[in-house]
Design a protein around this motif. Structure first.
Motif, short mmCIF file in Angstrom:
data_model
loop_
_atom_site.label_atom_id
_atom_site.label_comp_id
_atom_site.label_asym_id
_atom_site.label_seq_id
_atom_site.Cartn_x
_atom_site.Cartn_y
_atom_site.Cartn_z
N HIS A 107 1.17 -0.86 -0.11
CA HIS A 107 0.04 0.04 -0.70
C HIS A 107 1.22 1.33 0.02
O HIS A 107 0.38 2.06 -0.29
CB HIS A 107 -0.91 -0.21 1.29
CG HIS A 107 -1.98 -1.13 0.78
ND1 HIS A 107 -3.28 -0.81 0.79
CD2 HIS A 107 -2.39 -2.19 1.39
CE1 HIS A 107 -3.95 -1.67 0.05
NE2 HIS A 107 -3.67 -2.59 1.13
N ASP A 220 -7.80 -3.38 2.33
CA ASP A 220 -8.91 -3.25 0.86
C ASP A 220 -10.18 -4.33 1.10
O ASP A 220 -11.12 -3.98 0.34
CB ASP A 220 -7.51 -5.44 0.24
CG ASP A 220 -6.50 -5.26 0.29
OD1 ASP A 220 -6.39 -4.26 -0.36
OD2 ASP A 220 -6.03 -5.90 0.25
N SER A 223 -11.99 -0.80 1.12
CA SER A 223 -11.61 0.39 0.08
C SER A 223 -12.74 -0.47 -1.20
O SER A 223 -13.31 0.30 -1.68
CB SER A 223 -10.45 0.74 -0.40
OG SER A 223 -9.77 -0.97 -0.79
N GLN A 224 -12.71 -1.88 -0.32
CA GLN A 224 -13.78 -2.36 -1.27
C GLN A 224 -15.19 -2.34 -1.02
O GLN A 224 -16.24 -2.92 -1.42
CB GLN A 224 -13.95 -4.12 -1.66
CG GLN A 224 -12.48 -4.10 -2.85
CD GLN A 224 -11.77 -5.43 -2.50
OE1 GLN A 224 -12.58 -6.90 -2.19
NE2 GLN A 224 -10.62 -5.57 -2.54
#
Length: 284
Positions: A107, A220, A223-224
């Motif tokens: 990241h 992850d 953010s999804q």
């Protein structure tokens, strides 16, 4: 742990004969005589005190024990081959081995490595990630950059950044009632208890939800759009600029300390100095 091990050559001969179904073909592949392969197999069977092949004339077939050993041997030889190939990294004249956590690498560091390579094409950088803090005295690592470091012998230690944490989610979750948002739980500082202890406001976090041991996977998931998470300001910076994460509060709380360990053998190396200067400029 076994006190005695069968010879590696015998295991190689066995694997080739078992895979090819022929002592003759195994001998051709390994550039040996068929009698040499036969001798290796006999010695291995003697060591194990059980037959590995059924022999009928010139044809051979694996016994049940042979099938079992084949799987183990192929896995062993593959791991050994990978490990030996990896050692080639240490023979490169401009090699710089950098260790980090998987989350930091994915990241933050990897998205910026292109810039470093353009500025310093002479550095042949090998990025080695691990969940555990490396032992710099026993592992061949020049620099470690992590959020879980403390001083070690034979290394210089320096804190580069005091991170901050804040609650965030994907923008599409903002329209959902707080009670309907799934809470994503991390470990260490990314646990919601850390937010509560430092006086963070209630933004609808709950004890139940989804749990992640890796802060990179936590990012992850957030953010999804899987739920709300307590995220690192440093690691979430790219996702926030890409509008995949948005803060749920203006408050922030103290996060982990990002630091480096530079081995004393690398401290004055021009390659290591180039990386350290670049890292300082990007983090501080």
């Amino acid at each position: 742990m076994l006190k005695h091990w069968p010879p590696l050559n015998a295991l190689r001969g066995f694997e080739a004969a078992a895979r090819l179904g022929s002592f003759h073909k195994a001998a051709e592949e390994l550039h040996l005589t068929q009698s040499a392969i036969s001798q290796q197999i006999r010695s291995l069977e003697s060591f194990l005190e059980q037959p590995l092949f059924f022999r009928t004339g010139r044809s051979v077939a694996l016994t049940d024990a042979g099938f079992d050993l084949l799987s183990t041997t192929q896995s062993l030889l593959q791991q050994l081959a990978v490990g030996i190939r990896r050692l080639e990294q240490y023979r490169k004249p401009n090699q710089l081995v950098v260790n980090s956590t998987p989350a930091f690498a994915r990241h933050w560091l990897v998205p910026r490595l292109g810039e470093f390579h353009r500025l310093h094409p002479e550095v042949d950088l090998w990025l080695f990630t691990s969940d555990e803090v490396p032992d710099m005295t026993t592992q061949t690592i020049d620099i470690a950059v992590r959020d879980d470091l403390s001083a070690q012998a034979e290394c210089s230690f320096r804190v580069l950044l005091e991170d901050r944490l804040y609650p965030a989610c994907h923008p599409r979750l903002l329209a959902a009632p707080a009670s309907e948002r799934t809470t994503l739980h991390g470990e260490r500082e990314m646990d919601w208890s850390h937010w509560q202890v430092q006086g963070g406001e209630d933004i609808g976090q709950r004890n139940q939800g989804l749990n992640f041991s890796d802060p990179g996977l936590l990012l992850d998931a957030a953010s999804q759009g899987l739920g709300i998470a307590l995220v690192s300001e440093l690691l979430a910076s790219d996702l926030r600029s890409q509008e995949q994460l948005t803060p749920l509060s203006a408050r922030q709380v103290r996060g982990p300390r990002w630091a480096w360990l530079v081995h004393r053998d690398s401290e004055h190396d021009p390659l290591a100095q180039s990386f350290c200067r670049w890292l300082e400029q990007r983090l501080t």
